[in-house]
Write an enzyme that holds these catalytic residues in place. Structure first.
Site, mmCIF file in Angstrom:
data_model
loop_
_atom_site.group_PDB
_atom_site.id
_atom_site.type_symbol
_atom_site.label_atom_id
_atom_site.label_comp_id
_atom_site.label_asym_id
_atom_site.label_seq_id
_atom_site.Cartn_x
_atom_site.Cartn_y
_atom_site.Cartn_z
ATOM 1 N N GLU A 1 -29.518 50.339 72.498
ATOM 2 C CA GLU A 1 -29.903 51.759 72.561
ATOM 3 C C GLU A 1 -30.560 52.085 73.906
ATOM 4 O O GLU A 1 -30.298 53.137 74.488
ATOM 5 C CB GLU A 1 -30.830 52.132 71.395
ATOM 6 C CG GLU A 1 -30.135 52.187 70.039
ATOM 7 C CD GLU A 1 -29.210 53.406 69.851
ATOM 8 O OE1 GLU A 1 -29.327 54.386 70.590
ATOM 9 O OE2 GLU A 1 -28.354 53.328 68.953
ATOM 10 N N GLU B 1 -21.324 65.767 62.894
ATOM 11 C CA GLU B 1 -21.648 65.379 64.270
ATOM 12 C C GLU B 1 -20.421 65.476 65.166
ATOM 13 O O GLU B 1 -20.487 65.996 66.275
ATOM 14 C CB GLU B 1 -22.154 63.926 64.292
ATOM 15 C CG GLU B 1 -23.582 63.795 64.748
ATOM 16 C CD GLU B 1 -24.130 62.382 64.576
ATOM 17 O OE1 GLU B 1 -23.683 61.469 65.271
ATOM 18 O OE2 GLU B 1 -25.013 62.207 63.706
HETATM 19 C C1 NSP Z 1 -25.930 55.505 70.680
HETATM 20 C C2 NSP Z 1 -26.217 56.234 69.387
HETATM 21 N N1 NSP Z 1 -27.073 55.721 68.501
HETATM 22 C C3 NSP Z 1 -27.315 56.415 67.342
HETATM 23 C C4 NSP Z 1 -26.727 57.576 67.057
HETATM 24 C C5 NSP Z 1 -27.028 58.327 65.792
HETATM 25 N N2 NSP Z 1 -25.948 58.429 64.888
HETATM 26 C C6 NSP Z 1 -25.816 58.059 67.985
HETATM 27 N N3 NSP Z 1 -25.156 59.251 67.809
HETATM 28 N N4 NSP Z 1 -25.562 57.402 69.183
#
Ligand code: NSP
Length: 225
Positions: A214, A92
């Site tokens: 979130e 990522e």
């Molecule tokens: C805010 C957020 N939440 C979850 C993910 C998933 N790894 C992320 N990249 N960013």
């Protein structure tokens, strides 16, 4: 013969009880705008820069979870599942750098927004050795699953996601990531099943907070905070 009645796993119960909040996190106007092809490029770029900062803070949280799994889990395979998450995060971070350069986003000059700072601080609080493995692994499931559900929906039937954003959606919306999230759900449910009431309540409160963070995180793409 009457079969034994199977209890509904804890996470499924919570998803029913907190359905509205879960939907707010996994069907947010930002990801829905990716899905219907109307997303503003500026919103996407804002999300990209902020998420890079978040992911860097997420790595030490997952490292702390590995330590908790090693100390507290009674199943060796938990470590392997979580390690799979670390490998995904490694990819990522490289992807964020490539994607930022593709969209001319300078990652070194991103200023973390308030919602991001608060979410990262919350992650840091979960790294404390005082936070039980059950609570931390349940939070981990929730964090990963919001992205999985949100981005899988951008690829599902009827989506009009643009070609250039499909790769972003694939990153979290692909089937392997879906299977990984279901493994985390199984781990969390198994761990919750063996936990006393106070830990279960603590884990539920943490899931609610993750979902709220979130939602706030997606809201940042509007550029209001
Ligand atoms: C805010 C957020 N939440 C979850 C993910 C998933 N790894 C992320 N990249 N960013």
């Amino acid at each position: 013969m009457e079969g034994a009645k199977k209890e509904i796993p804890m996470i499924e119960k919570w998803l029913n009880q907190h359905h509205q909040l879960y939907t707010a996190a996994t069907r947010h106007p930002f990801t829905l705008s990716i899905r219907d092809g109307s997303v503003e490029l500026s919103a996407f770029k804002r999300w990209l820069g902020q998420d890079y900062i978040f992911v860097r803070a997420f790595v030490p949280f997952v490292a702390s979870l590995l330590v908790k799994a090693w100390k507290e889990s009674d199943d060796d395979s938990d470590i392997e599942v979580i390690l799979g998450g670390v490998a995904a995060l490694n990819d990522e971070i490289s992807w964020f750098k490539r994607e930022a350069s593709k969209w001319s986003v300078s990652l070194s000059s991103i200023v973390p927004q308030k919602a991001n700072l608060e979410y990262c601080r919350f992650l840091e609080s979960l790294m404390s050795p005082q936070v039980e493995y059950t609570v931390a692994v349940t939070a981990f499931w929730a964090i990963e699953t919001v992205y999985q559900e949100s981005y899988a929906h951008c690829l599902a039937d009827g989506s009009k996601t643009s070609e250039e954003l499909k790769e972003t959606c694939q990153r979290w919306g692909n089937d392997d990531f879906g299977r990984y999230c279901r493994s985390l759900q199984d781990i969390a449910n198994r761990s919750l099943e063996k936990s006393p009431e106070d830990i279960i309540s603590k884990a539920e409160a943490i899931v609610i907070r993750v979902l709220e963070y979130e939602v706030e995180f997606w809201n940042m793409s509007r550029g209001e905070n």
